[in-house]
Design a protein around this motif. Sequence first.
Motif, PDB file in Angstrom:
ATOM      1  N   SER A 151       0.843  -1.195   0.000  1.00  0.00           N
ATOM      2  CA  SER A 151       0.000   0.000   0.000  1.00  0.00           C
ATOM      3  C   SER A 151       0.879   1.247   0.000  1.00  0.00           C
ATOM      4  O   SER A 151       1.989   1.237   0.527  1.00  0.00           O
ATOM      5  CB  SER A 151      -0.893   0.023   1.240  1.00  0.00           C
ATOM      6  OG  SER A 151      -1.834  -1.015   1.178  1.00  0.00           O
ATOM      7  N   GLU A 207       0.847   5.441   0.941  1.00  0.00           N
ATOM      8  CA  GLU A 207       0.123   6.427   1.734  1.00  0.00           C
ATOM      9  C   GLU A 207       0.696   7.814   1.495  1.00  0.00           C
ATOM     10  O   GLU A 207       1.879   7.965   1.185  1.00  0.00           O
ATOM     11  CB  GLU A 207       0.211   6.082   3.222  1.00  0.00           C
ATOM     12  CG  GLU A 207      -0.458   4.767   3.548  1.00  0.00           C
ATOM     13  CD  GLU A 207      -0.422   4.451   5.027  1.00  0.00           C
ATOM     14  OE1 GLU A 207       0.214   5.205   5.788  1.00  0.00           O
ATOM     15  OE2 GLU A 207      -1.030   3.454   5.420  1.00  0.00           O
ATOM     16  N   ASN A 208      -0.155   8.816   1.656  1.00  0.00           N
ATOM     17  CA  ASN A 208       0.252  10.221   1.501  1.00  0.00           C
ATOM     18  C   ASN A 208       0.974  10.449   0.177  1.00  0.00           C
ATOM     19  O   ASN A 208       2.122  10.863   0.144  1.00  0.00           O
ATOM     20  CB  ASN A 208       1.119  10.673   2.674  1.00  0.00           C
ATOM     21  CG  ASN A 208       0.367  10.665   3.964  1.00  0.00           C
ATOM     22  OD1 ASN A 208      -0.779  11.072   4.015  1.00  0.00           O
ATOM     23  ND2 ASN A 208       0.990  10.175   5.017  1.00  0.00           N
ATOM     24  N   SER A 212      -4.283   7.404   0.573  1.00  0.00           N
ATOM     25  CA  SER A 212      -3.719   6.059   0.438  1.00  0.00           C
ATOM     26  C   SER A 212      -4.279   5.364  -0.792  1.00  0.00           C
ATOM     27  O   SER A 212      -5.370   5.693  -1.261  1.00  0.00           O
ATOM     28  CB  SER A 212      -4.002   5.209   1.682  1.00  0.00           C
ATOM     29  OG  SER A 212      -5.393   4.994   1.814  1.00  0.00           O
ATOM     30  N   THR A 256       5.687   9.554  -2.454  1.00  0.00           N
ATOM     31  CA  THR A 256       5.065   9.180  -1.189  1.00  0.00           C
ATOM     32  C   THR A 256       5.727  10.013  -0.097  1.00  0.00           C
ATOM     33  O   THR A 256       6.941  10.091  -0.011  1.00  0.00           O
ATOM     34  CB  THR A 256       5.267   7.681  -0.902  1.00  0.00           C
ATOM     35  OG1 THR A 256       4.678   6.933  -1.967  1.00  0.00           O
ATOM     36  CG2 THR A 256       4.625   7.283   0.395  1.00  0.00           C
TER      37      THR A 256
END
Length: 70
Positions: free
Chosen positions: A10, A12-13, A37, A66
Motif C-alpha cells: 500500500s 500512503e500520503n 492512500s 510518497t
Amino acid sequence: MAVRNPGTLSAENILLRLYKGNPASGGTLVGERTIPSIVAGGSATTTISWNTLGASVPITFMLWQTLVGQ
C-alpha cells in the motif's frame, strides 16, 4: 485523473504535482493534491483544478512521491 498503485505494498500520503513544462527546466507548478492512500494493486481518482486562460503550453508533467512520515 486516475492514479494507480501497481506495487505489492500500500502507498500512503501520495503527493501529485502537475506542471506546465518540465520542472527540471523551469516548468511551472499549476496544481497539487495529496491522496491519503492507495492499496496494493488499487487505484484512486482525484482532480486538480488550474486556470487554463491564455495557456499555450499543455500540462506535460505529472510527478508523484510518497510523503514518508506524514
